[in-house]
Design an enzyme around this catalytic site. Structure first.
Site, PDB file in Angstrom:
ATOM      1  CG  HIS A 103       5.390 -12.703   3.144  1.00 47.17           C
ATOM      2  ND1 HIS A 103       5.355 -11.695   1.710  1.00 47.17           N
ATOM      3  CD2 HIS A 103       4.885 -14.047   2.436  1.00 47.17           C
ATOM      4  CE1 HIS A 103       4.824 -12.131   0.625  1.00 47.17           C
ATOM      5  NE2 HIS A 103       5.060 -13.695   1.437  1.00 47.17           N
ATOM      6  CG  ASN A 126       9.156  -9.424   0.604  1.00 50.56           C
ATOM      7  OD1 ASN A 126       7.999  -9.881   0.190  1.00 50.56           O
ATOM      8  ND2 ASN A 126       9.349  -8.593   1.975  1.00 50.56           N
ATOM      9  NE  ARG A 168      -0.015  -6.797   7.523  1.00 50.39           N
ATOM     10  CZ  ARG A 168       1.046  -5.799   6.777  1.00 50.39           C
ATOM     11  NH1 ARG A 168       2.362  -6.491   6.664  1.00 50.39           N
ATOM     12  NH2 ARG A 168       0.653  -4.825   6.757  1.00 50.39           N
ATOM     13  CE1 TYR A 212       5.591  -4.647   5.471  1.00 48.32           C
ATOM     14  CE2 TYR A 212       4.640  -2.931   6.415  1.00 48.32           C
ATOM     15  CZ  TYR A 212       4.573  -4.196   5.717  1.00 48.32           C
ATOM     16  OH  TYR A 212       3.618  -4.686   4.473  1.00 48.32           O
ATOM     17  NE  ARG A 225       5.751  -0.239   3.055  1.00 50.31           N
ATOM     18  CZ  ARG A 225       5.172  -1.764   2.288  1.00 50.31           C
ATOM     19  NH1 ARG A 225       6.509  -2.502   2.392  1.00 50.31           N
ATOM     20  NH2 ARG A 225       3.988  -2.461   2.429  1.00 50.31           N
ATOM     21  N   PRO A 250       7.427  -4.023  -4.468  1.00 45.88           N
ATOM     22  CG  PRO A 250       5.230  -3.727  -5.357  1.00 45.88           C
ATOM     23  CD  PRO A 250       6.141  -4.513  -5.431  1.00 45.88           C
ATOM     24  CG  ASN A 251       5.264   0.820  -1.311  1.00 43.97           C
ATOM     25  OD1 ASN A 251       5.732   1.802  -1.546  1.00 43.97           O
ATOM     26  ND2 ASN A 251       4.001   0.064  -1.222  1.00 43.97           N
ATOM     27  CB  ALA A 281       1.769  -4.990  -2.827  1.00 39.72           C
ATOM     28  CD  GLU A 305       5.539 -16.552  -1.498  1.00 38.73           C
ATOM     29  OE1 GLU A 305       5.456 -17.169  -1.435  1.00 38.73           O
ATOM     30  OE2 GLU A 305       4.190 -15.479  -0.907  1.00 38.73           O
TER      31      GLU A 305
END
Ligand code: DQA
Length: 145
Positions: free
Chosen positions: A101, A75, A108, A24, A19, A11-12, A78, A99
């Site tokens: 990110h 990825n 974070r 990012y 964004r 998502p996003n 969330a 994976e």
């Protein structure tokens, strides 16, 4: 015939480039898809990139990859931190799972430090910006020999 790698995004990430660019960066998901396709052809891998904002659709993507892909780069965004369903789906996939990110999740908020997906992933890349996808693709080429 070259092996196919599915690059799945949660998502996003459709808003990548617009964004929170301070976190990012400015590359879009189309930029990532184009760069991975170019690198993939050097490495002898075909790449297909998908994105969804919906958990169940990501589960369906993983099921499709069972028939169509030799490896998964994911990825989960969330859902990384919440989704047992995505973890369970990845457990049904037999090839390598990497994976990615974009941000350094460990720098974070605390809730980003835990990943369900890492329980299945063969490797994790975080904090290398969108270049992380290309690094994962290089690793995929090594793993698939
Ligand atoms: C992310 C990190 C996640 O914590 C976040 O929810 C995202 C993107 C990353 O690529 O850095 O949406 O997976």
């Amino acid at each position: 015939m070259s092996k196919t790698i599915h690059i799945l995004n949660g998502p996003n990430l459709n808003l990548l480039g617009r964004r929170q660019p301070e976190i990012y960066g400015h590359d879009t998901l189309d930029d990532v898809a184009a760069r991975c396709a170019a690198l993939g052809s050097e490495l002898g891998l075909a790449t297909q990139l998908f994105q969804s904002n919906h958990e169940g659709e990501i589960v369906d993507m993983i099921h499709r990859a069972r028939d169509e892909a030799a490896g998964i780069i994911i990825n989960p965004a969330a859902y990384t931190h919440t989704s047992v369903a995505i973890l369970d789906a990845l457990h049904t996939f037999e090839g390598p799972v990497l994976e990615v990110h974009i941000s350094n999740v460990h720098q974070r908020e605390g809730f980003r430090h835990h990943s369900y997906v890492s329980l299945r992933a063969d490797g994790v890349i975080a904090g290398f910006g969108t270049q992380g996808y290309e690094l994962a693709l290089r690793r995929m080429a090594t793993l698939l020999g």
